[in-house]
Motif scaffolding. Structure first.
Motif: not given
Length: 310
Positions: A129-132, A137-138, A152-153, A268-273
């Motif tokens: 899915g998209t980032s959002q 999902y998380l 994430p905001d 930008r950055a790829v982040t692990m959340c």
């Protein structure tokens, strides 16, 4: 009335051995402690569980009925404890990841392959899915880890940086543009652009950057796949806005070339959340460590991150 689990363990041992002394030896407690436990259990259940004789103890009919349930219940508990131990040692378990198709293919694929080889008994699932979407999902508990290309905001997430990414505009080598010219934002906006669909976080990011400088971009073609951006640019259908790190194969082979610009879109950055306040599974914890170790190795090798070919 709730009965302590340990009383049932004593009851099962006495029933199996038929002897208070033998049960005490196996349980590493005194005979008086065993007798007291049986007495306490009988008082709480308000039933006699054993008949006593000089040869030992024997189950009453009520005790025999209880033993069947206790044996089954304690067996399930033991199985659960064994499964927990196996999961802790990564001999079993499940890892559910949320990520976009592009991040999965270009950043996670090689890492997933290495993790699977190291821990083949961990079942891996991926929700795309998209980032959002993957952050949703998380938040809903559908994934253990989300890889997002947007910050994430809220404070609901624990965020680890993975890799910076950069936006570039590319075209085929024979496309009618001047690869020696440094294009302005207005000139880029006037080109026949190929962009990701509107809901894609990278598309939103680029549009907001141009809008902050008073320029609106209107693509000729909108697509749902980063891979297709490159494919359509290769055949000369326009200028594609792509992520440089995810386009290394095409750029390296020269089938697409970057346009020079007199501006730079901030990286930008790829982040692990993960979710704040939620303890990750053993598999999720190990995979996050695996990613961090992989990133450190890449950094030590000269800041060169490995991305699979597109």
């Amino acid at each position: 009335m709730a009965v302590k689990l340990e009383l049932y363990r004593v009851f099962q041992e006495v029933a199996n051995t038929g002897n208070i002394s033998a049960a005490a030896q196996k349980l590493y407690i005194s005979q008086s402690a065993v007798s007291q436990s049986i007495k306490q259990l009988e008082e709480q259940l308000q039933v006699r569980l054993f008949s006593r004789s000089t040869k030992g103890v024997h189950l009453t009919s009520e005790g025999q009925m209880l033993l069947e349930y206790v044996t089954h219940a304690l067996g399930l508990i033991q199985s659960g404890e064994e499964k927990i131990a196996q999961a802790r040692e990564l001999l079993t378990g499940e890892l559910i990841i949320g990520a976009s198709d592009t991040v999965t293919k270009t950043y996670l694929l090689s890492r997933l392959e290495a993790f699977h080889k190291a821990y083949p008994d961990i079942r891996i699932r991926i929700l795309n899915g998209t980032s959002q979407m993957v952050l949703e999902y998380l938040h809903a508990g559908q994934v253990d880890i989300a890889f997002a290309s947007e910050q994430p905001d809220t404070d609901d997430y624990t965020v680890r940086h993975c890799v910076d990414t950069h936006t570039v505009f590319v075209a085929s080598p024979d496309y009618p543009c001047d690869f020696t010219h440094a294009y302005s934002m207005k000139e880029i906006a006037a080109l026949p652009l190929i962009l990701l669909e509107k809901k894609a976080s990278s598309r939103v990011y680029v549009e907001q950057f141009f809008q902050s400088h008073g320029i609106r971009i209107q693509p000729e073609i909108e697509l749902g796949s980063h891979n297709l951006l490159i494919s359509l640019a290769r055949i000369g259908l326009g200028v594609a806005c792509v992520t440089e790190e995810f386009s290394q194969s095409g750029l390296g082979r020269g089938v697409i070339l970057p346009l020079k610009t007199d501006f730079e879109i901030p990286p930008r950055a790829v982040t692990m959340c993960t979710l704040q306040g939620v303890t990750p599974t053993s598999a999720a914890n190990r995979f996050m460590d695996f990613i961090s170790e992989s990133n450190r190795m890449a950094y030590d090798l000269g800041h060169s991150y490995h991305f699979t070919n597109l």
